[in-house]
Scaffold this motif. Structure first.
Motif, PDB file in Angstrom:
ATOM      1  N   THR A   5       1.357  -1.364  -0.236  1.00 37.41           N
ATOM      2  CA  THR A   5      -0.372   0.332  -0.232  1.00 37.41           C
ATOM      3  C   THR A   5       1.146   1.636   0.062  1.00 37.41           C
ATOM      4  O   THR A   5       2.099   1.351   0.042  1.00 37.41           O
ATOM      5  CB  THR A   5      -0.844  -0.418   0.717  1.00 37.41           C
ATOM      6  N   PRO A   6       0.157   2.488  -0.146  1.00 35.00           N
ATOM      7  CA  PRO A   6       0.960   4.413  -0.751  1.00 35.00           C
ATOM      8  C   PRO A   6       1.839   4.268   1.007  1.00 35.00           C
ATOM      9  O   PRO A   6       3.458   4.329   1.183  1.00 35.00           O
ATOM     10  CB  PRO A   6      -0.150   4.579  -1.106  1.00 35.00           C
ATOM     11  N   HIS A   7       0.569   3.675   2.244  1.00 35.30           N
ATOM     12  CA  HIS A   7       1.512   3.895   3.424  1.00 35.30           C
ATOM     13  C   HIS A   7       2.368   2.650   3.710  1.00 35.30           C
ATOM     14  O   HIS A   7       3.902   3.149   4.250  1.00 35.30           O
ATOM     15  CB  HIS A   7       0.321   3.172   4.694  1.00 35.30           C
ATOM     16  N   ASP A   8       3.102   1.945   3.049  1.00 33.31           N
ATOM     17  CA  ASP A   8       3.709   0.503   2.975  1.00 33.31           C
ATOM     18  C   ASP A   8       4.642   0.839   2.310  1.00 33.31           C
ATOM     19  O   ASP A   8       6.873   0.916   3.164  1.00 33.31           O
ATOM     20  CB  ASP A   8       3.182  -1.358   2.847  1.00 33.31           C
ATOM     21  N   GLU A   9       5.285   1.936   1.819  1.00 35.20           N
ATOM     22  CA  GLU A   9       5.596   2.522   0.738  1.00 35.20           C
ATOM     23  C   GLU A   9       6.878   4.089   1.636  1.00 35.20           C
ATOM     24  O   GLU A   9       8.447   4.045   1.267  1.00 35.20           O
ATOM     25  CB  GLU A   9       5.653   2.583  -1.440  1.00 35.20           C
ATOM     26  N   ALA A  10       5.949   4.264   2.117  1.00 34.83           N
ATOM     27  CA  ALA A  10       6.242   5.613   2.676  1.00 34.83           C
ATOM     28  C   ALA A  10       7.044   5.293   3.757  1.00 34.83           C
ATOM     29  O   ALA A  10       7.461   6.089   4.284  1.00 34.83           O
ATOM     30  CB  ALA A  10       5.264   6.440   2.943  1.00 34.83           C
ATOM     31  N   ALA A  11       7.283   4.465   4.182  1.00 37.22           N
ATOM     32  CA  ALA A  11       7.478   3.292   6.034  1.00 37.22           C
ATOM     33  C   ALA A  11       8.398   2.437   6.135  1.00 37.22           C
ATOM     34  O   ALA A  11       7.475   1.365   5.704  1.00 37.22           O
ATOM     35  CB  ALA A  11       6.914   3.373   7.268  1.00 37.22           C
ATOM     36  N   GLY A  13      10.682  -0.537   6.406  1.00 40.73           N
ATOM     37  CA  GLY A  13      11.931  -1.195   7.260  1.00 40.73           C
ATOM     38  C   GLY A  13      11.268  -0.039   8.502  1.00 40.73           C
ATOM     39  O   GLY A  13      12.834   0.307   9.079  1.00 40.73           O
ATOM     40  N   GLY A  14       9.934   0.979   8.309  1.00 42.81           N
ATOM     41  CA  GLY A  14      10.732   1.689   9.752  1.00 42.81           C
ATOM     42  C   GLY A  14      10.620   2.900   9.345  1.00 42.81           C
ATOM     43  O   GLY A  14      11.085   3.712   9.751  1.00 42.81           O
TER      44      GLY A  14
END
Length: 88
Positions: A5-11, A13-14
């Motif tokens: 998801t876009p959220h996963d791309e923005a963060a 590995g933390g």
């Protein structure tokens, strides 16, 4: 999971990708500005040389102006002592 998801791309590995990109881009811009300023300084020294000034001496004065007066005086005293010790 295969679907990011876009959220996963923005963060990933933390790491906040947008924040990291912003920091890197700011540093890159400042490095370009520093490169341009270094070119400008080089041009000024070339102008001084063309006008008959000794660039080494100008650089030395600039270094001294950054120091505290007491520190400059101490260095000049030591320089004088060392010169006398060498018979200069």
């Amino acid at each position: 999971m295969d679907n990011e998801t876009p959220h996963d791309e923005a963060a990933v590995g933390g790491v906040a990708a947008d924040r990291l990109r912003s920091i890197i881009e700011r540093v890159e811009r400042l490095e370009e500005e520093r490169k341009a300023l270094a070119g400008d300084i080089k041009d000024i020294f070339q102008e001084a040389k063309s006008a008959g000034f000794d660039v080494k001496v100008i650089r030395q004065i600039i270094r001294q102006r950054k120091q505290e007066p007491a520190e400059v005086e101490e260095q000049e005293t030591l320089l004088d002592i060392y010169r006398r010790a060498l018979g200069m």
